[in-house]
Design an enzyme around this catalytic site. Structure first.
Site, short mmCIF file in Angstrom:
data_model
loop_
_atom_site.label_atom_id
_atom_site.label_comp_id
_atom_site.label_asym_id
_atom_site.label_seq_id
_atom_site.Cartn_x
_atom_site.Cartn_y
_atom_site.Cartn_z
N TYR B 52 9.76 -33.54 26.05
CA TYR B 52 10.41 -32.10 25.69
C TYR B 52 10.15 -31.02 26.39
O TYR B 52 8.95 -31.16 27.02
CB TYR B 52 9.70 -32.24 23.93
CG TYR B 52 10.22 -33.24 22.99
CD1 TYR B 52 9.87 -34.38 23.18
CD2 TYR B 52 11.06 -32.63 22.14
CE1 TYR B 52 10.27 -35.54 22.30
CE2 TYR B 52 11.69 -33.60 21.25
CZ TYR B 52 11.16 -35.24 21.28
OH TYR B 52 11.46 -35.91 20.34
N GLU B 53 10.81 -30.05 26.27
CA GLU B 53 10.76 -28.97 27.42
C GLU B 53 9.57 -28.08 27.20
O GLU B 53 9.18 -27.37 27.90
CB GLU B 53 12.00 -27.92 27.22
CG GLU B 53 12.24 -27.46 26.06
CD GLU B 53 13.60 -26.85 25.84
OE1 GLU B 53 14.53 -26.94 26.60
OE2 GLU B 53 13.94 -25.91 25.28
N SER B 54 8.80 -28.27 25.92
CA SER B 54 7.49 -27.64 26.05
C SER B 54 6.44 -28.02 26.80
O SER B 54 5.31 -27.61 26.92
CB SER B 54 6.89 -27.71 24.57
OG SER B 54 6.99 -29.04 24.00
#
Lengths: 285, 270
Positions: B52-54
């Site tokens: 996930y982009e986090s």
């Protein structure tokens, strides 16, 4: 050199009218208490910078603090759109808001360039993307070695960065863990940094050597505000208040409801309310 | 499992999950893609790497996250890196095999708009924007898209090119210097679509059980092309359906478990 001070003093000292200010946090560790203090202080004409403006930027924009927003994703995470931001962009209420819109990759690179003291960031991005046509700060640079054409964006150098972190030690060194996001880069890119923390501990002895620590001499001011990231979360301290994000969608839908909510929960409140707000959200430590 | 009990949304998620393999390194968009990726991980692809982009790499959430940065993602991840590292080393560095995106608006060439409805400078509706999508769409080796069909969502012409798919079709990606494949799969609640090898326009290759060609056309804003050897999507197996429903039930319980009022929704694009 980090100085410990009440949040009121930290914001009054380090945030001025017209500043370019980044209140960073990538879903986690959003510096809500600091943003609310800025609203109470009534600062104006800010250029607000953030990769993921969410509820707190909706609040600051709705209260008329900002003249421009530099961003890459403006939404209420897990819920939908930001209704105060929409009102500003679509209707100019309470004042028009200029947008400088990027992708996440561009913003992340631009912060990193700022932290690295470079004038711009180069990366392989924006190919075929419509933003390049509407944002004059998205340009191109040719690699002098391969001839590849890359995207270029100016470095981000905020006047002031605000972040929330788990803890500081007595000297003012700051520890961030979990989803560390873009906070380290934002602090090092900014001319001044203000950090709110959950608690102060004696020292960081015995912790893992690779944890993200910002040395005290990279931070201007530290304020202890337990719960200061609510309704986002602080890894190891309290969980995300998901119903608050849903409630915001209702509050922000109407100008009068919004104004009343802001008076009760922000203007007539203080940094002390955050500890109460996370009281039911604790995680086992 | 009787097809009658399966909702179109469940069929969409399960059909999308089947497209992922155990060896994939998948950059996961929130909402519908997130559900499909986790069903894949919990059924036939236990070793898939979900990112996930986090900054969470190799995450294995027990419940679906409401946002790309939920604590659950970090707690179950192999490692969590900073956002610049995520986009520079892992995405731009070419490590992602599948970028899995949702869409507010898509055209037949897989170009996606999540930026504005109307004119950019004077939008009718200001949407959240691209976030990570522009570079996920260009740097992932290929892109899968999943969304429910509607005439508002599947349009003849998108209002803004947030993420570039196949542009005007044909070799448009190559002409822009894009070496990656771009959108290779669109899974909706009614059908599975793949780009035509030449024109790159999405073509229906499989109808979900009980779905008619007419139903697909009525919920799509462009004239639909159907493959000559049109398949029927296999219905969900018992394991697939039970896995998805248990995941949704755990998610509902987890996100409803905290203090506060208001109606609760499931994960949504946001």
């Amino acid at each position: 050199m980090a100085r410990f001070m009440p949040l009121e003093e930290a914001v009054a000292t380090h945030l001025k009218d017209g500043d370019t200010a980044a209140f960073e946090g990538f879903t986690h560790l959003i510096p809500t208490a600091a943003a609310h203090q800025a609203i109470r202080q009534g600062v104006s004409d800010l250029v607000l910078v953030r990769m993921t403006p969410d509820i707190v930027y909706d609040q600051m924009i709705g209260m008329g603090l900002a003249r421009k927003l530099v961003f890459s994703y403006a939404g209420n995470p897990g819920v939908g759109l930001l209704r105060r931001l929409r009102d500003a962009v679509e209707n100019g209420w309470p004042r028009p808001l200029a947008l400088e819109e990027h992708s996440h990759a561009a913003m992340a690179n631009a912060y990193e360039a700022g932290a690295a003291g470079l004038p711009f960031a180069a990366f392989r991005g924006y190919r075929g993307a419509g933003l390049a046509a509407v944002n004059p700060n998205i340009r191109q640079v040719t690699c002098p070695f391969t001839g590849e054409v890359l995207a270029a964006v100016p470095a981000l150098r905020p006047d002031v960065a605000f972040i929330h972190a788990q803890k500081a030690d007595r000297k003012g060194n700051v520890l961030v863990e979990g989803i560390v996001g873009i906070q380290k880069e934002a602090v090092l890119a900014a001319r001044r940094a203000v950090v709110t923390v959950e608690e102060v501990v004696e020292d960081f002895a015995g912790l893992h050597p690779n944890l993200c620590v910002l040395p005290h001499w990279t931070v201007a001011a530290i304020s202890v505000v337990p719960g200061g990231a609510h309704p986002s979360y602080t890894h190891g301290y309290y969980e995300r208040d998901n119903p608050a994000y849903l409630e915001w969608d209702r509050v922000a839908a109407d100008r009068e409801v919004f104004a009343a909510w802001m008076k009760t929960h922000v203007l007539d409140a203080g940094p002390g309310v955050f500890a109460e707000r996370v009281a039911g959200l604790g995680v086992e430590r | 499992m009787s097809v009658d009990n399966v909702t179109p949304g469940e069929m969409m998620t399960i059909a999308a999950s089947r497209a992922l393999s155990n060896d994939d390194v998948c950059f996961v968009g929130i909402g519908a893609p997130s559900a499909a990726c986790n069903v894949a991980r919990l059924t036939h692809a236990p070793d898939i790497t979900l990112i996930y982009e986090s900054g969470t790499i190799g995450t294995a959430p027990d419940v679906l996250p409401l946002s790309i940065g939920d604590g659950e993602l970090c707690e179950t991840a192999l490692t969590t890196v900073s956002v610049p590292e995520m986009f520079r080393y892992w995405l731009q560095g070419g490590r992602i095999t599948i970028g899995f995106l949702g869409a507010a608006q898509i055209d037949r060439f897989g170009n996606i708009n999540t930026t504005v409805i109307g004119d950019y400078a004077r939008p009718t509706v200001r949407l959240p924007g691209g976030g990570g999508a522009p570079e996920i769409a260009s740097a992932s080796r290929e892109v899968f898209v999943t969304m429910a069909q509607s005439k508002r969502g599947m349009v003849e012409r998108i209002d803004f090119f947030t993420s570039f798919g196949h542009g005007e079709g044909g070799d448009h990606r190559r002409r822009l210097g894009l070496q990656t494949k771009g959108p290779t799969l669109l899974v909706t609640d009614l059908a599975i679509w793949k780009p035509d090898p030449e024109t790159k326009a999405f073509t229906v290759v499989s109808l979900h059980p009980g779905v008619t060609r007419q139903a697909v056309q009525e919920t799509c804003g462009w004239p639909v092309r159907f493959a000559d050897d049109l398949d029927e999507t296999p219905p969900p197996s018992d394991v697939e359906l039970e896995t998805l429903r248990a995941l949704k039930a755990r998610t509902e319980a987890a996100h409803a478990g905290r203090a506060g009022g208001g109606t609760r929704k499931g994960p949504n694009d946001g």
